[in-house]
Design a protein around this motif. Structure first.
Motif, mmCIF file in Angstrom:
data_model
loop_
_atom_site.group_PDB
_atom_site.id
_atom_site.type_symbol
_atom_site.label_atom_id
_atom_site.label_comp_id
_atom_site.label_asym_id
_atom_site.label_seq_id
_atom_site.Cartn_x
_atom_site.Cartn_y
_atom_site.Cartn_z
ATOM 1 N N ASN A 7 -97.122 -77.075 47.374
ATOM 2 C CA ASN A 7 -97.746 -76.841 48.683
ATOM 3 C C ASN A 7 -99.269 -76.786 48.580
ATOM 4 O OD1 ASN A 7 -97.800 -76.426 51.455
ATOM 5 N ND2 ASN A 7 -97.605 -74.213 51.286
ATOM 6 N N ASP A 8 -99.839 -77.746 47.858
ATOM 7 C CA ASP A 8 -101.289 -77.704 47.659
ATOM 8 C C ASP A 8 -101.990 -78.988 48.098
ATOM 9 O OD1 ASP A 8 -100.329 -79.351 45.684
ATOM 10 O OD2 ASP A 8 -101.437 -78.418 44.038
ATOM 11 N N VAL A 9 -101.301 -79.848 48.868
ATOM 12 C CA VAL A 9 -101.960 -81.062 49.353
ATOM 13 C C VAL A 9 -102.981 -80.691 50.422
ATOM 14 C CG1 VAL A 9 -101.640 -83.237 50.595
ATOM 15 C CG2 VAL A 9 -100.035 -82.578 48.797
ATOM 16 N N LEU A 10 -104.200 -81.159 50.239
ATOM 17 C CA LEU A 10 -105.274 -80.898 51.195
ATOM 18 C C LEU A 10 -105.400 -82.027 52.207
ATOM 19 C CD1 LEU A 10 -107.771 -79.219 52.083
ATOM 20 C CD2 LEU A 10 -109.108 -80.585 50.458
ATOM 21 N N GLN A 11 -105.334 -83.275 51.733
ATOM 22 C CA GLN A 11 -105.529 -84.413 52.619
ATOM 23 C C GLN A 11 -105.036 -85.686 51.941
ATOM 24 O OE1 GLN A 11 -109.813 -84.349 53.082
ATOM 25 N NE2 GLN A 11 -110.122 -85.731 51.363
#
Length: 486
Positions: A214-218
């Protein structure tokens, strides 16, 4: 005789100290010298404070001891981030205590951790000793990009440990250097129903977008017209997004795409390349404000042409019955041009309703859709005359006929021969006092008493009457002459 005993209770990595009263009857067979009035117990099998009767359950080796000698200290040799993880593990190694030998007194190594140098250390975990020279452990609590400081404390089973000479190591930072999962199923297609210049790029989100790490920024979208040359950034989409509209692009040109998932640390993962995709012009906007108004023997049409540069012309399609035409082949093609008004006199029959649609075309051959803004209808007709004519008494009846009275407003005007307004009657059709329907026919009579708007009798002469009837679709008017002879 009884003694006060401090009991250290261990639950996982948490230690709680309490005091109980001991006597010789519940010593568990352990010999206790009279010179000892305190003892340290470490009952690993308990998690709460115990009564005296519980002491008989303690294993012999966890009995009473007068040992207050601390084992020698252990020294931190290194603390480092674990590579290829998402920044939550720090790896520690240290030298063993000199008392960590076979049969030695070391019970465990306690790992103390703080986010501040020299203060605030708390127990982060414990490691069981063995006789090797060094130990390695993974501390799985650290937060990404946070500074941590560590101490290693060697402790015996009587809870003795040495703090003098303890060495603090730090700071060490846990770093997320593991890329998120890549976006998958990337696809690029022409944007549907537009004038070209746009391509839709879609994908399935990363396994770490809203789940997993759960660490996708963009997502960054890359584009090229040739897979053998470097791709360039064409846009960015926030986490959770699955589509990007790439514009402007050149119609008819091949474009290739791939999408990169980013976590902001920055770590990247790339999708496969998709393409080629081409943008094309498959849409032209319709005309607007299309209207049809029935006037006498014709129907006046008006509209506003599209302002796009590839506009070619407008086609007007007509039907004699509902519904309106939906395409050029769905009715009579009565007009084509770039003008914005036109009079339909093509076999117009009084009393007939006509249904029109306006369709625009562009240079690519696209035909605009028919919607509410491109449909119009001429819905009413009107006939009128007066009797008796001439009138010798000054009174005459003006009779008029409406094929459709729903939503219609009718106005009566009477002018003298010089064009001066003599009388105006609003809402003639729906005025109860002025309308007398003729039984069995859609005909209405209005009796004029020969008076003007001030209530005075008019003089002898020729008068012009105009009946004007309109609804929201069309307008009709009829004119007649009244001869007044006195």
């Amino acid at each position: 005789r009884s003694w006060n005993a401090s009991v250290i209770l261990k639950s996982g990595t948490t230690y709680t100290e309490t005091t109980i009263v001991l006597d010789s009857q519940n010593s568990g067979g352990i010999s206790i010298g009279s010179s000892f009035d305190t003892a340290i117990l470490i009952p690993n099998i308990y998690e709460t404070t115990h009564s005296r009767s519980d002491l008989t359950k303690f294993p012999y080796e966890y009995g009473f001891s007068s040992d207050t000698t601390s084992p020698s200290i252990a020294t931190v040799l290194s603390a480092s981030d674990v590579s290829s993880d998402q920044g939550h593990i720090i790896e520690l190694s240290w030298t063993a205590s000199l008392d960590d030998t076979t049969g030695g007194s070391i019970n465990s190594y306690d790992i103390l951790r703080s986010t501040s140098a020299g203060t605030g250390f708390t127990l982060a975990g414990s490691v069981t000793p063995n006789a090797s020279a060094a130990y390695t452990t993974n501390n799985t609590v650290p937060l990404n990009k946070t500074n941590y400081y560590y101490k290693i404390r060697a402790r015996d089973k009587w809870y003795n440990y040495e703090t003098a000479g303890e060495i603090e190591f730090g700071p060490v930072v846990a770093i997320d250097d593991l890329p998120p999962g890549p976006p998958i199923n990337v696809n690029a297609v022409d944007t549907f129903k537009d004038e070209g210049g746009s391509i839709d790029v879609t994908w399935n989100i990363s396994a770490d977008d809203g789940k997993g790490a759960n660490d996708v920024l963009q997502y960054t979208i890359f584009r090229s017209t040739d897979t053998t040359v470097p791709f360039q950034t064409t846009g960015i989409a926030n986490a959770g997004k699955i589509i990007f509209y790439d514009t402007p692009v050149i119609n008819g040109t091949d474009y290739y795409y791939y999408v990169r998932a980013e976590d902001g640390n920055p770590n990247y993962s790339y999708s496969d390349t998709t393409g080629p995709a081409q943008a094309k012009d498959d849409f032209t906007p319709p005309p607007t404000d299309f209207k049809a108004v029935g006037i006498d023997d014709r129907i006046e049409l008006s509209w506003i042409n599209p302002t796009v540069p590839d506009f070619v012309n407008i086609f007007i399609i007509r039907k004699n019955e509902s519904p309106h035409p939906t395409k050029r082949t769905d009715g009579l093609d009565i007009h084509a041009g770039t003008d914005s008004t036109w009079s339909d006199k093509n076999n117009i029959v009084v009393g007939q309703s006509y249904y029109y649609s306006a369709i625009s075309y562009d240079t690519a051959g696209n035909e605009s859709d028919v919607d509410d803004g491109t449909r119009a209808q001429a819905a009413i007709t009107l006939k009128a005359f007066n009797y008796p004519n001439p009138t010798f008494s000054g009174q005459t009846t003006i009779r008029y006929q409406l094929e459709n009275t729903s939503g219609v407003e009718a106005v009566l005007y009477i002018f003298d021969i010089a064009g001066e307004l003599v009388l105006k009657i609003e809402n003639v059709v729906f005025s109860v006092n002025n309308i007398q329907p003729v039984t069995g026919t859609p005909v209405y009579d209005y009796s004029w008493d020969g008076k003007n708007g001030r209530g005075d009798q008019v003089a002898s002469g020729i008068y012009i009457f105009i009946i004007e009837a309109k609804d929201n679709l069309s307008k009709k008017d009829r004119t007649g002459k009244i001869a007044v002879i006195k």
